[in-house]
Design a protein around this motif. Structure first.
Motif, PDB file in Angstrom:
ATOM      1  N   ALA A 132       0.910  -1.376  -0.032  1.00 46.59           N
ATOM      2  CA  ALA A 132      -0.009   0.095  -0.004  1.00 46.59           C
ATOM      3  C   ALA A 132       0.946   1.225   0.163  1.00 46.59           C
ATOM      4  O   ALA A 132       1.887   1.249   0.470  1.00 46.59           O
ATOM      5  CB  ALA A 132      -0.902  -0.045   1.432  1.00 46.59           C
ATOM      6  N   ALA A 133       0.484   2.200  -0.415  1.00 43.46           N
ATOM      7  CA  ALA A 133       1.131   3.336  -0.620  1.00 43.46           C
ATOM      8  C   ALA A 133       1.812   3.940   0.810  1.00 43.46           C
ATOM      9  O   ALA A 133       2.924   4.461   0.606  1.00 43.46           O
ATOM     10  CB  ALA A 133       0.107   4.572  -0.847  1.00 43.46           C
ATOM     11  N   HIS A 134       1.183   3.907   1.991  1.00 45.33           N
ATOM     12  CA  HIS A 134       1.725   4.281   3.305  1.00 45.33           C
ATOM     13  C   HIS A 134       2.823   3.052   3.594  1.00 45.33           C
ATOM     14  O   HIS A 134       3.639   3.584   4.473  1.00 45.33           O
ATOM     15  CB  HIS A 134       0.865   4.291   4.303  1.00 45.33           C
ATOM     16  N   ASN A 135       3.160   1.832   2.780  1.00 44.74           N
ATOM     17  CA  ASN A 135       4.123   1.252   3.005  1.00 44.74           C
ATOM     18  C   ASN A 135       5.294   1.086   1.946  1.00 44.74           C
ATOM     19  O   ASN A 135       6.304   0.423   2.149  1.00 44.74           O
ATOM     20  CB  ASN A 135       3.747  -0.218   3.253  1.00 44.74           C
ATOM     21  N   GLN A 136       5.024   2.066   0.825  1.00 47.96           N
ATOM     22  CA  GLN A 136       5.915   1.932  -0.231  1.00 47.96           C
ATOM     23  C   GLN A 136       7.361   2.200   0.090  1.00 47.96           C
ATOM     24  O   GLN A 136       8.262   1.556  -0.378  1.00 47.96           O
ATOM     25  CB  GLN A 136       5.478   2.713  -1.382  1.00 47.96           C
ATOM     26  N   ALA A 137       7.494   3.135   0.832  1.00 52.18           N
ATOM     27  CA  ALA A 137       8.898   3.815   1.249  1.00 52.18           C
ATOM     28  C   ALA A 137       9.678   2.735   2.131  1.00 52.18           C
ATOM     29  O   ALA A 137      10.690   2.549   1.677  1.00 52.18           O
ATOM     30  CB  ALA A 137       8.741   5.121   2.182  1.00 52.18           C
ATOM     31  N   VAL A 138       9.119   2.032   3.038  1.00 48.49           N
ATOM     32  CA  VAL A 138       9.709   0.932   3.680  1.00 48.49           C
ATOM     33  C   VAL A 138       9.830  -0.263   2.898  1.00 48.49           C
ATOM     34  O   VAL A 138      11.015  -1.031   2.916  1.00 48.49           O
ATOM     35  CB  VAL A 138       8.941   0.823   5.104  1.00 48.49           C
ATOM     36  N   PHE A 139       9.133  -0.469   2.077  1.00 51.32           N
ATOM     37  CA  PHE A 139       9.386  -1.722   1.147  1.00 51.32           C
ATOM     38  C   PHE A 139      10.495  -1.441   0.038  1.00 51.32           C
ATOM     39  O   PHE A 139      11.313  -2.219   0.231  1.00 51.32           O
ATOM     40  CB  PHE A 139       7.869  -1.700   0.250  1.00 51.32           C
ATOM     41  N   ASP A 140      10.571  -0.204  -0.302  1.00 49.40           N
ATOM     42  CA  ASP A 140      11.577   0.216  -1.083  1.00 49.40           C
ATOM     43  C   ASP A 140      12.882   0.047  -0.438  1.00 49.40           C
ATOM     44  O   ASP A 140      14.066  -0.378  -0.940  1.00 49.40           O
ATOM     45  CB  ASP A 140      11.557   1.490  -1.629  1.00 49.40           C
ATOM     46  N   ARG A 141      12.897   0.557   0.662  1.00 47.93           N
ATOM     47  CA  ARG A 141      14.084   0.461   1.585  1.00 47.93           C
ATOM     48  C   ARG A 141      14.752  -0.646   1.807  1.00 47.93           C
ATOM     49  O   ARG A 141      15.797  -1.203   1.596  1.00 47.93           O
ATOM     50  CB  ARG A 141      13.974   1.426   2.922  1.00 47.93           C
ATOM     51  N   ALA A 142      13.888  -1.618   1.938  1.00 50.91           N
ATOM     52  CA  ALA A 142      14.150  -3.050   2.150  1.00 50.91           C
ATOM     53  C   ALA A 142      14.653  -3.848   0.909  1.00 50.91           C
ATOM     54  O   ALA A 142      15.585  -4.531   1.166  1.00 50.91           O
ATOM     55  CB  ALA A 142      12.728  -3.846   2.899  1.00 50.91           C
ATOM     56  N   VAL A 143      14.113  -3.500  -0.200  1.00 49.07           N
ATOM     57  CA  VAL A 143      14.687  -4.097  -1.423  1.00 49.07           C
ATOM     58  C   VAL A 143      15.950  -3.506  -1.544  1.00 49.07           C
ATOM     59  O   VAL A 143      16.850  -4.406  -2.047  1.00 49.07           O
ATOM     60  CB  VAL A 143      13.676  -3.691  -2.611  1.00 49.07           C
ATOM     61  N   ASP A 144      16.115  -2.253  -1.570  1.00 52.66           N
ATOM     62  CA  ASP A 144      17.695  -1.652  -1.562  1.00 52.66           C
ATOM     63  C   ASP A 144      18.433  -2.381  -0.670  1.00 52.66           C
ATOM     64  O   ASP A 144      19.709  -2.700  -1.012  1.00 52.66           O
ATOM     65  CB  ASP A 144      17.525  -0.159  -1.115  1.00 52.66           C
ATOM     66  N   ALA A 145      18.041  -2.546   0.655  1.00 52.96           N
ATOM     67  CA  ALA A 145      18.967  -3.185   1.633  1.00 52.96           C
ATOM     68  C   ALA A 145      19.451  -4.567   1.234  1.00 52.96           C
ATOM     69  O   ALA A 145      20.467  -4.914   1.372  1.00 52.96           O
ATOM     70  CB  ALA A 145      18.226  -3.039   3.115  1.00 52.96           C
ATOM     71  N   VAL A 146      18.386  -5.477   0.713  1.00 46.53           N
ATOM     72  CA  VAL A 146      18.737  -6.628   0.473  1.00 46.53           C
ATOM     73  C   VAL A 146      19.505  -6.838  -0.796  1.00 46.53           C
ATOM     74  O   VAL A 146      20.316  -7.732  -0.865  1.00 46.53           O
ATOM     75  CB  VAL A 146      17.314  -7.451   0.249  1.00 46.53           C
ATOM     76  N   ALA A 147      19.234  -5.971  -1.715  1.00 46.06           N
ATOM     77  CA  ALA A 147      20.051  -5.863  -2.936  1.00 46.06           C
ATOM     78  C   ALA A 147      21.424  -5.358  -2.508  1.00 46.06           C
ATOM     79  O   ALA A 147      22.492  -6.088  -3.167  1.00 46.06           O
ATOM     80  CB  ALA A 147      19.462  -4.723  -4.016  1.00 46.06           C
ATOM     81  N   GLY A 148      21.718  -4.607  -1.743  1.00 52.74           N
ATOM     82  CA  GLY A 148      23.169  -4.226  -1.181  1.00 52.74           C
ATOM     83  C   GLY A 148      23.862  -5.476  -0.617  1.00 52.74           C
ATOM     84  O   GLY A 148      24.821  -5.729  -0.795  1.00 52.74           O
TER      85      GLY A 148
END
Length: 81
Positions: A39-55
Motif C-alpha cells: 500500500a502507498a503508506h508502506n511503499q517507502a519502507v518496502f523500497d528501503r528493504a529491497v535496497d538493503a537486500v540488494a546491497g
C-alpha cells in the motif's frame, strides 16, 4: 522458500547485473512481507528493504570464494575496469 529467486553465483550464472540482483531482492521482500505490491503508506519502507537486500546480495556475491575458480568472483566494477 523463494523458489522463483535464481542462484546468482557461478557456475549457475557467470554474469550478474544490477537487474538480476534487484529482481532477487524484490522477490525476497515480497515473500517475507506477504505483499506483492505494498500500500502507498508502506511503499517507502518496502523500497528501503529491497535496497538493503540488494546491497547485501551484491556484497555477498562480491566476497564469496568459489572453490576451483582461483579466488573471489570479480565484481561488476572489476569486470568493467
Amino acid at each position: 522458500m523463494c523458489r522463483s529467486i535464481k542462484t546468482l553465483r557461478p557456475p549457475a550464472m557467470e554474469h550478474v547485473d544490477d537487474e538480476d540482483i534487484r529482481a532477487a531482492a524484490l522477490q525476497y521482500v515480497r515473500k517475507v512481507s506477504g505483499f506483492r505490491a505494498p500500500a502507498a503508506h508502506n511503499q517507502a519502507v518496502f523500497d528501503r528493504a529491497v535496497d538493503a537486500v540488494a546491497g547485501a546480495t551484491e556484497q555477498l556475491l562480491a566476497e564469496l570464494e568459489i572453490r576451483g575458480s582461483g579466488g573471489r568472483r570479480p565484481t561488476r566494477t572489476d569486470a568493467t575496469a
